[in-house]
Scaffold this motif. Structure first.
Motif, PDB file in Angstrom:
ATOM      1  N   VAL A 170       0.842  -1.198   0.000  1.00  0.00           N
ATOM      2  CA  VAL A 170       0.000   0.000   0.000  1.00  0.00           C
ATOM      3  C   VAL A 170       0.876   1.247   0.000  1.00  0.00           C
ATOM      4  N   TRP A 171       0.588   2.144  -0.933  1.00  0.00           N
ATOM      5  CA  TRP A 171       1.289   3.427  -0.978  1.00  0.00           C
ATOM      6  C   TRP A 171       0.441   4.501  -0.301  1.00  0.00           C
ATOM      7  N   ALA A 172       1.101   5.323   0.523  1.00  0.00           N
ATOM      8  CA  ALA A 172       0.381   6.363   1.263  1.00  0.00           C
ATOM      9  C   ALA A 172       1.295   7.561   1.489  1.00  0.00           C
ATOM     10  N   GLY A 183       6.853  12.664  -0.798  1.00  0.00           N
ATOM     11  CA  GLY A 183       6.537  12.288   0.576  1.00  0.00           C
ATOM     12  C   GLY A 183       5.654  11.064   0.662  1.00  0.00           C
ATOM     13  N   ILE A 184       5.889  10.084  -0.204  1.00  0.00           N
ATOM     14  CA  ILE A 184       5.067   8.877  -0.269  1.00  0.00           C
ATOM     15  C   ILE A 184       5.898   7.670   0.157  1.00  0.00           C
ATOM     16  N   ASN A 232       9.331   7.948   2.752  1.00  0.00           N
ATOM     17  CA  ASN A 232       9.180   9.044   1.782  1.00  0.00           C
ATOM     18  C   ASN A 232       9.839   8.775   0.427  1.00  0.00           C
ATOM     19  N   ARG A 233      10.238   7.518   0.190  1.00  0.00           N
ATOM     20  CA  ARG A 233      10.841   7.165  -1.100  1.00  0.00           C
ATOM     21  C   ARG A 233      10.019   6.109  -1.837  1.00  0.00           C
ATOM     22  N   GLY A 234       8.777   5.958  -1.448  1.00  0.00           N
ATOM     23  CA  GLY A 234       7.955   4.909  -2.026  1.00  0.00           C
ATOM     24  C   GLY A 234       7.501   5.160  -3.444  1.00  0.00           C
ATOM     25  N   TYR A 235       7.390   6.427  -3.832  1.00  0.00           N
ATOM     26  CA  TYR A 235       6.898   6.727  -5.179  1.00  0.00           C
ATOM     27  C   TYR A 235       7.863   6.218  -6.236  1.00  0.00           C
ATOM     28  N   GLN A 236       9.152   6.356  -5.972  1.00  0.00           N
ATOM     29  CA  GLN A 236      10.154   5.865  -6.917  1.00  0.00           C
ATOM     30  C   GLN A 236      10.073   4.348  -7.046  1.00  0.00           C
TER      31      GLN A 236
END
Length: 381
Positions: A170-172, A183-184, A232-236
């Protein structure tokens, strides 16, 4: 690039083809009618036992360790029998790969064997939201630190295998003040976690056997250890995994296109009009020639993308090119096949009607064709 398949790759390709013909084809039409769920889940379990749920996962975690080329071959073979089963396998593999890539050792040992063995029937990739599809950086689902826990609130949309998944990635948003997309973070959330609710399956045009559900998070509390990778590095991480997922969707589309053309070819050799098989008419011959040529080109693009990924290269552009071409060509192939069957193609008694509906979503999910063109253009320019 060596276009000759290894013995292991040939074995996986043949195993997928045999399983599709024996187990998936007989159930595909039933799934399309809202039946055959038990058989579907039994087939998923069997595929896990055959090693198809962790094709690019290390053997230490229960995976097959066969690589991306084998993954592409497997998804194509399964899609020839049932698109709903193929997409379930594809997305579950994608979740397993993201866990292997960024999770802690403890997380890998906990979740990967359950995914690969079939203890979890499937795994979910919770990125898309109702207002954040092609632009997932605009997501609103949040995760707030509270002591030794994270509390998730929000919702995700169109989650493949939502009602079957044993675990979700889950991305948040974890830093609402960070620049867009910065910031994900991503979390591992188990299916039975309090505050997580899987909504009713969507009533879709095609691929009806694959449950596609909304997933809701209402003060869903997970331990601090559920954070996967760097905060905070989940989007990548998401962007990297979507590129790999595009190889899966392109491979799925290829299988659907091949199935449609093969059925139409065989039909054309049997169907008699004007005193001869319609396959004797040059108009139909050229339709088939063009469509089969496009399928072969799609196969080569997919193999290039899979080979580049497997070799550790930058495969993003190749994956987008392969996904774009394969899905658009497969849509054309299914409609060509339907046209060759004429009125029979429009009849649900024949598989072309279902294949034409099943293939349509491939140029939409895992990034629309328009998004693929943007990615390719950026790379070129």
């Amino acid at each position: 690039m060596n276009l000759n398949l290894s013995e292991e790759q040939q074995f996986i390709q043949q195993t997928a083809a045999d399983f599709a013909a024996k187990e998936l084809v007989p159930n595909a039409a039933k799934l399309d009618e809202g039946k055959g769920k038990e058989e579907f889940l039994a087939n998923i379990k069997q595929l896990a036992e055959l090693g198809f749920m962790g094709l690019n996962v290390k053997a230490d975690y229960g995976g097959t360790e066969a690589g991306t080329i084998a993954f592409s071959l497997a998804i194509t073979g399964l899609a020839r029998g049932c698109a709903s089963t193929a997409v379930t396998v594809s997305v579950t593999n994608m979740v397993a790969e993201v866990i292997q890539a960024v999770a802690s050792e403890e997380q890998k040992k906990n979740y990967l064997p359950k995914i690969c063995s079939g203890e979890y029937p499937a795994a979910g990739f919770c990125l898309t939201e109702a207002g954040a599809g092609s632009d997932p950086s605009g997501m609103k689902t949040s995760a707030v630190r509270d002591g030794d826990s994270w509390v998730l609130n929000g919702s995700k949309a169109y989650i493949t295998s939502g009602e079957y998944a044993g675990v979700f990635v889950v991305w948040a948003v974890t830093d609402k003040d960070a620049p867009r997309g910065k910031g994900i973070s991503c979390f591992l959330v188990e299916r039975d976690t309090a505050g997580l609710t899987v909504g009713r399956a969507e009533d879709k045009m095609g691929q009806k056997g694959s449950a596609t559900n909304p997933v809701y998070f209402d003060d869903c509390r997970v331990p601090a250890s559920a954070l996967m990778g760097t905060i905070n590095r989940g989007y990548q991480v998401a962007l990297g995994e979507l590129a790999g997922g595009r190889i899966g969707v392109g491979s799925l589309a290829l299988g659907l296109g091949e199935a449609a053309l093969d059925y139409a070819r065989d039909y054309a050799k049997e169907r008699q009009q004007f005193g001869q098989p319609i396959s004797n008419f040059q108009g139909l011959q050229w339709m088939l020639a063009d469509a089969y040529t496009e399928m072969e080109a799609a196969r080569l693009l997919l193999m290039q993308a899979a080979f580049t990924k497997e070799s550790g290269g930058d495969f993003g552009k190749q994956a987008s090119m392969a996904k774009l071409f394969a899905t658009e060509a497969a849509n054309r192939a299914c409609y060509t096949g339907l046209q060759i069957l004429g009125g029979h193609g429009y009849n649900r008694e024949y598989p072309l009607e279902r294949l034409a509906r099943d293939v349509r979503i491939t140029s939409i999910y895992e990034g629309t064709s328009e998004i693929q063109r943007m990615i390719i253009a950026r790379s070129i320019l």
